[in-house]
Motif scaffolding. Structure first.
Motif, mmCIF file in Angstrom:
data_model
loop_
_atom_site.group_PDB
_atom_site.id
_atom_site.type_symbol
_atom_site.label_atom_id
_atom_site.label_comp_id
_atom_site.label_asym_id
_atom_site.label_seq_id
_atom_site.Cartn_x
_atom_site.Cartn_y
_atom_site.Cartn_z
ATOM 1 N N ASN A 1 5.042 -27.550 14.737
ATOM 2 C CA ASN A 1 3.880 -27.584 13.838
ATOM 3 C C ASN A 1 3.380 -26.153 13.600
ATOM 4 O O ASN A 1 2.340 -25.741 14.104
ATOM 5 N N LEU A 2 4.144 -25.414 12.803
ATOM 6 C CA LEU A 2 3.831 -23.999 12.627
ATOM 7 C C LEU A 2 2.544 -23.753 11.850
ATOM 8 O O LEU A 2 1.836 -22.775 12.119
ATOM 9 N N ASP A 3 2.203 -24.619 10.904
ATOM 10 C CA ASP A 3 0.949 -24.448 10.167
ATOM 11 C C ASP A 3 -0.244 -24.580 11.115
ATOM 12 O O ASP A 3 -1.187 -23.797 11.063
ATOM 13 N N ARG A 4 -0.201 -25.587 11.973
ATOM 14 C CA ARG A 4 -1.282 -25.793 12.950
ATOM 15 C C ARG A 4 -1.328 -24.634 13.942
ATOM 16 O O ARG A 4 -2.400 -24.148 14.298
ATOM 17 N N ALA A 5 -0.166 -24.158 14.383
ATOM 18 C CA ALA A 5 -0.107 -23.025 15.307
ATOM 19 C C ALA A 5 -0.729 -21.784 14.667
ATOM 20 O O ALA A 5 -1.484 -21.056 15.313
ATOM 21 N N SER A 6 -0.415 -21.565 13.408
ATOM 22 C CA SER A 6 -0.969 -20.417 12.685
ATOM 23 C C SER A 6 -2.485 -20.515 12.590
ATOM 24 O O SER A 6 -3.199 -19.530 12.793
ATOM 25 N N HIS A 7 -3.001 -21.698 12.300
ATOM 26 C CA HIS A 7 -4.442 -21.915 12.195
ATOM 27 C C HIS A 7 -5.129 -21.621 13.530
ATOM 28 O O HIS A 7 -6.149 -20.919 13.583
ATOM 29 N N LEU A 8 -4.579 -22.135 14.615
ATOM 30 C CA LEU A 8 -5.163 -21.910 15.935
ATOM 31 C C LEU A 8 -5.103 -20.438 16.327
ATOM 32 O O LEU A 8 -6.049 -19.900 16.899
ATOM 33 N N SER A 9 -4.005 -19.779 16.007
ATOM 34 C CA SER A 9 -3.855 -18.367 16.300
ATOM 35 C C SER A 9 -4.903 -17.549 15.550
ATOM 36 O O SER A 9 -5.488 -16.605 16.101
ATOM 37 N N GLU A 10 -5.148 -17.905 14.312
ATOM 38 C CA GLU A 10 -6.154 -17.190 13.508
ATOM 39 C C GLU A 10 -7.544 -17.364 14.101
ATOM 40 O O GLU A 10 -8.351 -16.427 14.135
ATOM 41 N N ARG A 11 -7.850 -18.542 14.592
ATOM 42 C CA ARG A 11 -9.153 -18.773 15.218
ATOM 43 C C ARG A 11 -9.329 -17.892 16.449
ATOM 44 O O ARG A 11 -10.391 -17.302 16.661
ATOM 45 N N ALA A 12 -8.277 -17.800 17.258
ATOM 46 C CA ALA A 12 -8.341 -16.953 18.449
ATOM 47 C C ALA A 12 -8.478 -15.484 18.059
ATOM 48 O O ALA A 12 -9.240 -14.731 18.679
ATOM 49 N N ARG A 13 -7.748 -15.062 17.029
ATOM 50 C CA ARG A 13 -7.804 -13.670 16.579
ATOM 51 C C ARG A 13 -9.215 -13.299 16.128
ATOM 52 O O ARG A 13 -9.754 -12.252 16.503
ATOM 53 N N LYS A 14 -9.850 -14.153 15.355
ATOM 54 C CA LYS A 14 -11.207 -13.877 14.873
ATOM 55 C C LYS A 14 -12.196 -13.791 16.027
ATOM 56 O O LYS A 14 -13.071 -12.924 16.050
ATOM 57 N N ARG A 15 -12.049 -14.684 16.985
ATOM 58 C CA ARG A 15 -12.941 -14.683 18.142
ATOM 59 C C ARG A 15 -12.757 -13.393 18.942
ATOM 60 O O ARG A 15 -13.720 -12.791 19.420
ATOM 61 N N ALA A 16 -11.503 -12.955 19.085
ATOM 62 C CA ALA A 16 -11.212 -11.727 19.830
ATOM 63 C C ALA A 16 -11.824 -10.512 19.135
ATOM 64 O O ALA A 16 -12.419 -9.652 19.792
ATOM 65 N N TRP A 17 -11.695 -10.418 17.818
ATOM 66 C CA TRP A 17 -12.266 -9.274 17.091
ATOM 67 C C TRP A 17 -13.778 -9.262 17.196
ATOM 68 O O TRP A 17 -14.395 -8.211 17.348
ATOM 69 N N LYS A 18 -14.401 -10.441 17.134
ATOM 70 C CA LYS A 18 -15.861 -10.517 17.253
ATOM 71 C C LYS A 18 -16.296 -9.997 18.619
ATOM 72 O O LYS A 18 -17.209 -9.177 18.732
ATOM 73 N N MET A 19 -15.590 -10.450 19.662
ATOM 74 C CA MET A 19 -15.941 -10.022 21.004
ATOM 75 C C MET A 19 -15.700 -8.529 21.185
ATOM 76 O O MET A 19 -16.517 -7.822 21.781
#
Length: 79
Positions: free
Chosen positions: A37-55
């Motif tokens: 499920n690469l689309d779902r994996a990409s979506h989850l990865s993007e969420r983690a990336r945004k959270r990391a940049w905010k922190m």
């Protein structure tokens, strides 16, 4: 000599929560990739990336030193 700064327990708890979420997203990304499920994996990865940049931005705001070689990403990649 070490500079000391005060960070509230609430802020530290917020950062801990962010790290738990990023770790959880990473685990879910691995599972989704394994399931194909690469689309779902990409979506989850993007969420983690945004959270990391905010922190990271918050940590820099509190005085954390930027690592040697660090460069700011293009603005469009943070949002």
């Amino acid at each position: 000599m070490t500079d000391e700064i005060k960070i509230s327990r609430d802020k530290l708890t917020e950062w801990a929560d962010s790290l738990i979420h990023m770790n959880h997203h990473g685990t879910l990304v691995q599972r989704e990739i394994a399931a194909g499920n690469l689309d779902r994996a990409s979506h989850l990865s993007e969420r983690a990336r945004k959270r990391a940049w905010k922190m990271l931005d918050e940590m820099f705001g509190y005085g954390a030193e930027k690592p040697i070689g660090y460069c700011e990403p293009e603005e469009k990649t943070i949002n």
